[in-house]
Each structure stands twice: as structure tokens, then as C-alpha cells.
Motif scaffolding. Structure first.
Motif, PDB file in Angstrom:
ATOM      1  N   ASP A 147       8.185   2.077  -5.953  1.00  0.00           N
ATOM      2  CA  ASP A 147       8.243   1.255  -4.733  1.00  0.00           C
ATOM      3  C   ASP A 147       9.057   1.684  -3.484  1.00  0.00           C
ATOM      4  OD1 ASP A 147       7.304  -0.777  -6.221  1.00  0.00           O
ATOM      5  OD2 ASP A 147       9.179  -1.682  -6.842  1.00  0.00           O
ATOM      6  N   PHE A 148       9.672   2.901  -3.885  1.00  0.00           N
ATOM      7  CA  PHE A 148      10.178   3.546  -2.523  1.00  0.00           C
ATOM      8  C   PHE A 148       9.173   3.898  -1.523  1.00  0.00           C
ATOM      9  CE2 PHE A 148      11.830   7.543  -0.431  1.00  0.00           C
ATOM     10  CZ  PHE A 148      12.880   7.036   0.315  1.00  0.00           C
ATOM     11  N   PHE A 149       8.072   4.539  -2.210  1.00  0.00           N
ATOM     12  CA  PHE A 149       7.007   5.053  -1.454  1.00  0.00           C
ATOM     13  C   PHE A 149       5.831   4.029  -1.025  1.00  0.00           C
ATOM     14  CE2 PHE A 149       9.045   8.545  -3.887  1.00  0.00           C
ATOM     15  CZ  PHE A 149       9.246   9.402  -3.003  1.00  0.00           C
ATOM     16  N   THR A 150       6.137   2.822  -1.176  1.00  0.00           N
ATOM     17  CA  THR A 150       5.282   1.848  -1.023  1.00  0.00           C
ATOM     18  C   THR A 150       5.532   1.006   0.241  1.00  0.00           C
ATOM     19  OG1 THR A 150       5.035   1.562  -3.211  1.00  0.00           O
ATOM     20  CG2 THR A 150       4.194  -0.338  -2.073  1.00  0.00           C
ATOM     21  N   LEU A 151       4.723   0.959   1.173  1.00  0.00           N
ATOM     22  CA  LEU A 151       4.682   0.012   2.502  1.00  0.00           C
ATOM     23  C   LEU A 151       4.371  -1.556   2.125  1.00  0.00           C
ATOM     24  CD1 LEU A 151       2.922   2.370   4.993  1.00  0.00           C
ATOM     25  CD2 LEU A 151       5.299   2.248   4.316  1.00  0.00           C
ATOM     26  N   VAL A 152       5.208  -2.485   2.489  1.00  0.00           N
ATOM     27  CA  VAL A 152       5.009  -3.881   2.286  1.00  0.00           C
ATOM     28  C   VAL A 152       5.074  -4.558   3.615  1.00  0.00           C
ATOM     29  CG1 VAL A 152       6.067  -6.012   1.229  1.00  0.00           C
ATOM     30  CG2 VAL A 152       6.304  -3.713   0.291  1.00  0.00           C
ATOM     31  N   GLN A 153       3.849  -5.285   3.836  1.00  0.00           N
ATOM     32  CA  GLN A 153       3.598  -6.140   5.154  1.00  0.00           C
ATOM     33  C   GLN A 153       3.747  -7.771   4.634  1.00  0.00           C
ATOM     34  OE1 GLN A 153       0.680  -7.788   6.756  1.00  0.00           O
ATOM     35  NE2 GLN A 153       2.369  -8.603   7.981  1.00  0.00           N
ATOM     36  N   ARG A 154       4.362  -8.485   5.107  1.00  0.00           N
ATOM     37  CA  ARG A 154       4.500  -9.950   4.838  1.00  0.00           C
ATOM     38  C   ARG A 154       4.191 -10.587   6.213  1.00  0.00           C
ATOM     39  NH1 ARG A 154       8.922  -7.679   1.843  1.00  0.00           N
ATOM     40  NH2 ARG A 154       8.514  -7.880  -0.564  1.00  0.00           N
ATOM     41  N   SER A 155       3.408 -11.714   5.949  1.00  0.00           N
ATOM     42  CA  SER A 155       3.135 -12.646   6.831  1.00  0.00           C
ATOM     43  C   SER A 155       3.364 -14.042   6.489  1.00  0.00           C
ATOM     44  CB  SER A 155       1.646 -12.613   7.442  1.00  0.00           C
ATOM     45  OG  SER A 155       1.353 -11.460   7.916  1.00  0.00           O
ATOM     46  N   PHE A 156       3.785 -15.118   7.313  1.00  0.00           N
ATOM     47  CA  PHE A 156       4.345 -16.196   7.168  1.00  0.00           C
ATOM     48  C   PHE A 156       3.705 -17.274   8.004  1.00  0.00           C
ATOM     49  CE2 PHE A 156       7.520 -13.586   5.170  1.00  0.00           C
ATOM     50  CZ  PHE A 156       7.428 -14.022   3.790  1.00  0.00           C
ATOM     51  N   GLY A 157       3.590 -18.821   7.721  1.00  0.00           N
ATOM     52  CA  GLY A 157       2.922 -19.582   8.670  1.00  0.00           C
ATOM     53  C   GLY A 157       2.944 -20.884   8.209  1.00  0.00           C
ATOM     54  N   MET A 171       0.911  -1.234   0.145  1.00  0.00           N
ATOM     55  CA  MET A 171       0.035  -0.054   0.192  1.00  0.00           C
ATOM     56  C   MET A 171       0.846   1.170   0.004  1.00  0.00           C
ATOM     57  SD  MET A 171      -1.314  -0.016   3.878  1.00  0.00           S
ATOM     58  CE  MET A 171      -2.386   1.250   3.479  1.00  0.00           C
ATOM     59  N   PRO A 172       0.108   2.246  -0.492  1.00  0.00           N
ATOM     60  CA  PRO A 172       1.138   3.736  -0.320  1.00  0.00           C
ATOM     61  C   PRO A 172       1.619   3.966   0.941  1.00  0.00           C
ATOM     62  CG  PRO A 172      -0.997   3.881  -1.542  1.00  0.00           C
ATOM     63  CD  PRO A 172      -1.281   2.783  -0.802  1.00  0.00           C
ATOM     64  N   ALA A 173       2.659   4.576   1.134  1.00  0.00           N
ATOM     65  CA  ALA A 173       3.048   5.047   2.392  1.00  0.00           C
ATOM     66  C   ALA A 173       2.039   6.113   2.786  1.00  0.00           C
ATOM     67  CB  ALA A 173       4.575   5.903   2.249  1.00  0.00           C
ATOM     68  N   HIS A 174       2.043   6.356   4.032  1.00  0.00           N
ATOM     69  CA  HIS A 174       1.079   7.189   4.607  1.00  0.00           C
ATOM     70  C   HIS A 174       1.332   8.637   4.615  1.00  0.00           C
ATOM     71  CE1 HIS A 174      -0.666   3.967   7.401  1.00  0.00           C
ATOM     72  NE2 HIS A 174      -0.732   3.445   5.891  1.00  0.00           N
ATOM     73  N   TRP A 175       2.712   9.071   4.463  1.00  0.00           N
ATOM     74  CA  TRP A 175       3.052  10.344   4.337  1.00  0.00           C
ATOM     75  C   TRP A 175       4.471  10.203   3.610  1.00  0.00           C
ATOM     76  CZ3 TRP A 175       7.645  11.857   6.283  1.00  0.00           C
ATOM     77  CH2 TRP A 175       8.434  10.940   7.223  1.00  0.00           C
ATOM     78  N   ALA A 176       4.635  11.512   2.794  1.00  0.00           N
ATOM     79  CA  ALA A 176       6.056  11.535   2.102  1.00  0.00           C
ATOM     80  C   ALA A 176       6.432  13.140   2.342  1.00  0.00           C
ATOM     81  CB  ALA A 176       5.917  11.090   0.681  1.00  0.00           C
ATOM     82  N   ALA A 220       2.544   6.612  -6.971  1.00  0.00           N
ATOM     83  CA  ALA A 220       2.266   5.740  -5.681  1.00  0.00           C
ATOM     84  C   ALA A 220       1.025   6.077  -5.266  1.00  0.00           C
ATOM     85  CB  ALA A 220       3.429   5.820  -4.788  1.00  0.00           C
ATOM     86  N   ASP A 221       0.466   7.273  -5.089  1.00  0.00           N
ATOM     87  CA  ASP A 221      -0.805   7.718  -4.455  1.00  0.00           C
ATOM     88  C   ASP A 221      -0.564   7.870  -3.018  1.00  0.00           C
ATOM     89  OD1 ASP A 221      -3.490   8.417  -4.921  1.00  0.00           O
ATOM     90  OD2 ASP A 221      -4.107   6.178  -4.286  1.00  0.00           O
ATOM     91  N   VAL A 222       0.707   8.308  -2.678  1.00  0.00           N
ATOM     92  CA  VAL A 222       0.820   8.699  -1.320  1.00  0.00           C
ATOM     93  C   VAL A 222      -0.247   9.663  -0.768  1.00  0.00           C
ATOM     94  CG1 VAL A 222       2.378   9.603   0.535  1.00  0.00           C
ATOM     95  CG2 VAL A 222       3.127   8.253  -1.251  1.00  0.00           C
ATOM     96  N   PRO A 223      -0.923   9.650   0.078  1.00  0.00           N
ATOM     97  CA  PRO A 223      -2.113  10.635   0.488  1.00  0.00           C
ATOM     98  C   PRO A 223      -1.736  11.944   1.129  1.00  0.00           C
ATOM     99  CG  PRO A 223      -2.117   8.823   1.892  1.00  0.00           C
ATOM    100  CD  PRO A 223      -0.946   8.395   1.028  1.00  0.00           C
ATOM    101  N   LEU A 224      -0.364  11.882   1.667  1.00  0.00           N
ATOM    102  CA  LEU A 224      -0.225  13.009   2.164  1.00  0.00           C
ATOM    103  C   LEU A 224       1.220  13.321   1.880  1.00  0.00           C
ATOM    104  CD1 LEU A 224      -1.092  15.230   4.514  1.00  0.00           C
ATOM    105  CD2 LEU A 224       0.240  13.802   6.160  1.00  0.00           C
ATOM    106  N   LEU A 225       1.563  14.045   0.823  1.00  0.00           N
ATOM    107  CA  LEU A 225       2.737  14.402   0.153  1.00  0.00           C
ATOM    108  C   LEU A 225       3.044  16.148   0.487  1.00  0.00           C
ATOM    109  CD1 LEU A 225       5.198  14.052  -1.667  1.00  0.00           C
ATOM    110  CD2 LEU A 225       3.663  14.473  -3.746  1.00  0.00           C
TER     111      LEU A 225
END
Length: 284
Positions: free
Chosen positions: A265-275, A73-78, A102-107
Motif C-alpha cells: 500500500d505504501f507503493f500505491t497511488l490513490v486518487q479519490r473523487s466525490f460529488g 495504481m502502482p507508484a510510478h517510481w520507487a 505492488a508492480d512499481v514499473p521503475l524500481l
């Protein structure tokens, strides 16, 4: 990874650049320079493409016995910080465009230490950046300390004046891209390019290539302006490819720039989960 709604601190409003200053800078800029920057933005849009926004993927492998999922998802601020002397319109646009795509909402763009140059203001006006500030270094430090570091991104464009902010970003663990020195530019075909447009794009004249010994000069450059790039093919081998600079620009691309490594991609947050299998219930 929920998308919280962030806003700039209330006190930052007193440092906002007014619309009259933006309008004056726009009107004072020759139409040809504005057109070159618009062309550069269009080329950048083609290169990067539009972000897919928030994307969630999930996969499992029953043979290996594991599952994994990823949310992007986009970073929340930049925040893009420039020094008061920074006047490279094309390079400033190249710093803002990936965040916009990247559609950062707060630039926001902050000129730290004084007022921004007119070329910076007209660039931001054409980019559509609405949050533009002029503040002192202490306020810049306060601003970074007030923002959630793990949800934002910082870009610094300067020639050493913003080193304190770079150190602070490392301390706060804010992902930071930095241009701390001008790129090495080379103009191989001066007659084919508009010198005034190049001056506007980079804030200073682009040096012409010497008539002899240009191979070494080209290899050391970050970007070369030339009419007919000598592009390597897969059969040319590594020796030919090694002589190419990272960026080759032809006439008509004076208002375009790419910062190496600065993408959406620099302005994108990535969260990964494994199990291990079995899969848990789907959640976002």
C-alpha cells in the motif's frame, strides 16, 4: 490518474553497478545464505500477496445523494537508498519486495556515499532488482530533485548517514519510509537457529536473551527468534498480548523480515473523487 512512463535520468547510467560485481557477490555468498534469503522472499510473497494492479471503483448512494470513485495504481517510481555500510540482506529484501509486488514499473536501489556491501548485491540479485547504483550524496540529492515527487516513493535504510536525504524528502513532499537505526533483536533459543544465517540477514550477530528477566527484554524487542512462540488468544486479555513483540520468527525464517508499516500500500497511488448525484459520465 494517468500512468505516465518515467525513466531514470540519463546521467545516472554512469553510476550503475555492473553485472560482474553482482555475479562475483553471488558466487562468493554461501549457498545456505542464498537459500535462506529465497525462503524469506517466498514467505514475504505469501504474506503480502500479489498486487491487483490498477483498480477503479465507483459507487453512489441515492438516499444520501452523493457518488464517489477511487482509482488505485502502482507508484510510478520507487527508490531504495542504502548507506555503504548497510549489510542487512533480509531487511533490504523486505524493503524491495513490497514495491516489486505492488508492480512499481521503475524500481531502483542506490547506495549513497560509496559501493554497496556484497550481501546487499546478492540480495538485490535474488530480488530481481536490475537498477542498482552507487553515487555520492550530491548526486542523490540531484536525483530526488529530478523525479516527480507526487508519483514516487522513497525508502531509506541507514544509521544516520542519509539524514540529509530524509530532510530533502520532507521538503519535496516525497512519501518516505525510513529505517534510521537497526531494529532491536532478541534470540531466545540460540541452539535452534543458524547464527551465520542471522548474521547474514542482519549484518551483525543477534544478541541472545538473558536467562532471567526475559519478559521485559521480549516486550522491548522489535523481533524475537524463538522455537515456540507464546501466542495470545482472545481470552488471554490485553496483559498477555502486551508482552508479545511485533514480530516473532521461528527456525527456518532467518532470511525473512518485515518492516513495520512498509507494505504494498505504501507503493500505491490513490486518487479519490466525490460529488453530488446525478453521476457524471464514467472516465478514467
Amino acid at each position: 490518474m494517468s500512468h505516465a512512463s518515467y525513466s531514470w535520468p540519463h546521467w545516472l547510467g554512469a553510476t550503475r553497478i555492473d553485472d560482474a560485481s553482482l555475479g562475483a557477490a553471488y558466487e562468493a555468498t554461501p549457498a545456505a545464505q542464498r537459500a535462506a534469503l529465497k525462503t524469506g522472499l517466498a514467505l514475504g510473497h505469501m504474506h503480502f500477496g500479489q498486487s491487483l494492479g490498477t483498480v477503479f471503483t465507483r459507487r453512489s448512494d441515492r438516499h444520501l445523494g452523493f457518488w464517489q470513485q477511487e482509482q488505485r495504481m502502482p507508484a510510478h517510481w520507487a527508490l531504495v537508498c542504502i548507506s555503504p555500510s548497510y549489510s542487512a540482506a533480509a531487511r533490504l529484501a523486505a524493503a524491495c519486495l513490497p514495491a516489486l509486488l505492488a508492480d512499481v514499473p521503475l524500481l531502483g536501489v542506490a547506495c549513497v556515499g560509496g559501493k554497496p556491501q556484497p550481501s546487499a548485491l546478492v540480495c538485490l540479485e535474488l530480488c530481481g532488482v536490475e537498477d542498482i547504483f552507487a553515487l555520492e550524496i550530491d548526486a542523490g540529492i540531484k536525483l530526488l530533485q529530478s523525479l516527480p515527487s507526487n508519483r514516487g516513493r522513497l525508502v531509506l535504510l541507514h544509521s544516520g548517514e542519509l539524514t540529509q536525504l530524509a530532510h530533502l524528502a520532507r521538503d519535496l513532499r516525497i512519501p518516505c519510509f525510513e529505517e534510521a537505526a537497526p531494529p532491536r533483536l532478541l534470540l531466545k533459543d540460540p541452539a535452534a537457529f543458524d547464527a551465520a544465517l542471522l548474521d547474514f540477514a542482519h549484518g551483525s550477530p543477534v544478541p541472545a536473551a538473558p536467562t532471567e528477566g526475559t519478559t521485559d527484554e521480549t516486550t522491548m524487542a522489535d523481533a524475537v527468534y524463538m522455537v515456540k512462540p507464546s501466542l495470545a488468544t482472545p481470552t488471554d486479555g490485553p496483559s498477555t498480548a502486551a508482552t508479545l513483540p511485533p514480530l516473532v520468527l521461528t527456525p527456518g525464517c532467518e532470511g525473512f523480515w518485515l518492516h513495520q508499516g512498509l507494505t504494498a500500500d505504501f507503493f500505491t497511488l490513490v486518487q479519490r473523487s466525490f460529488g453530488p448525484l446525478p453521476l457524471p459520465p464514467l472516465y478514467l
